[in-house]
Design a protein around this motif. Structure first.
Motif, PDB file in Angstrom:
ATOM      1  N   SER A   1       4.067  -4.549  11.027  1.00  0.00           N
ATOM      2  CA  SER A   1       4.537  -5.587  10.107  1.00  0.00           C
ATOM      3  C   SER A   1       4.471  -5.113   8.656  1.00  0.00           C
TER       4      SER A   1
ATOM      5  N   THR B   1       7.649  -3.245   8.073  1.00  0.00           N
ATOM      6  CA  THR B   1       8.762  -4.177   7.914  1.00  0.00           C
ATOM      7  C   THR B   1       8.767  -4.802   6.517  1.00  0.00           C
ATOM      8  N   ILE B   2       7.592  -5.201   6.057  1.00  0.00           N
ATOM      9  CA  ILE B   2       7.487  -5.801   4.724  1.00  0.00           C
ATOM     10  C   ILE B   2       7.897  -4.792   3.658  1.00  0.00           C
TER      11      ILE B   2
ATOM     12  N   GLU C   1       9.837  -2.155   3.960  1.00  0.00           N
ATOM     13  CA  GLU C   1      11.265  -1.823   4.034  1.00  0.00           C
ATOM     14  C   GLU C   1      12.126  -2.882   3.356  1.00  0.00           C
ATOM     15  N   ASN C   2      11.692  -4.136   3.394  1.00  0.00           N
ATOM     16  CA  ASN C   2      12.477  -5.237   2.835  1.00  0.00           C
ATOM     17  C   ASN C   2      11.951  -5.718   1.486  1.00  0.00           C
ATOM     18  N   ALA C   3      11.008  -5.005   0.923  1.00  0.00           N
ATOM     19  CA  ALA C   3      10.357  -5.449  -0.313  1.00  0.00           C
ATOM     20  C   ALA C   3      11.261  -5.233  -1.531  1.00  0.00           C
ATOM     21  N   PRO C   4      11.101  -6.078  -2.556  1.00  0.00           N
ATOM     22  CA  PRO C   4      11.858  -5.879  -3.799  1.00  0.00           C
ATOM     23  C   PRO C   4      11.345  -4.649  -4.552  1.00  0.00           C
ATOM     24  N   LYS C   5      12.161  -4.137  -5.448  1.00  0.00           N
ATOM     25  CA  LYS C   5      11.800  -2.939  -6.209  1.00  0.00           C
ATOM     26  C   LYS C   5      10.579  -3.164  -7.091  1.00  0.00           C
TER      27      LYS C   5
ATOM     28  N   LYS D   1       8.093   4.026  -2.409  1.00  0.00           N
ATOM     29  CA  LYS D   1       8.448   3.347  -1.157  1.00  0.00           C
ATOM     30  C   LYS D   1       8.443   4.328   0.006  1.00  0.00           C
TER      31      LYS D   1
END
Length: 118
Positions: A31, A34-35, A37-41, A88
């Motif tokens: 998880s 996943t977080i 990969e989809n996190a804001p810059k 990242k």
């Protein structure tokens, strides 16, 4: 105190993303990936701020927290000056629970920094 070393903008970024940092510290590896990969810059700017604070050793940490962070000194040193996309990539590639150990040690200190400024 560390708050003198942070700008208001940096403190606001820490406050805004503290919820995500708490989730990252408490979730499992799948998880977390996943977080991230989809996190804001902006989240990776926050990580950069945190790793710079840890590398400068200007935080009031307990001996146990310092010992947990000392194990991951190499990761902290490599990430502290990188740009967002590289941070990242490094965090997604890391293994062994370094991120959760670092976050669980630094989250109590972040709360103090945020409350002392705001």
């Amino acid at each position: 105190m560390v708050s003198k070393r942070l700008s208001i903008k940096q403190t606001e970024l820490l406050r805004r993303h503290s919820y995500i940092l708490k989730k990252l510290a408490s979730n499992n590896a799948k998880s977390r990936k996943t977080i991230l990969e989809n996190a804001p810059k902006e989240l990776f700017v926050v990580f950069n701020i945190l790793f710079k604070l840890l590398a400068d050793k200007n935080l009031d940490l307990t001996n146990k927290q310092r010992k947990n962070i000392e194990k991951h000194k190499k990761l902290i040193q490599t990430i502290k000056g990188l740009k967002g996309n590289t941070v990242k990539r490094k965090l997604l590639e890391q293994k062994g629970g370094a991120l959760s150990a670092i976050l669980s040690a630094i989250l109590p200190v972040i709360g103090g920094i945020i409350s002392s400024i705001i």
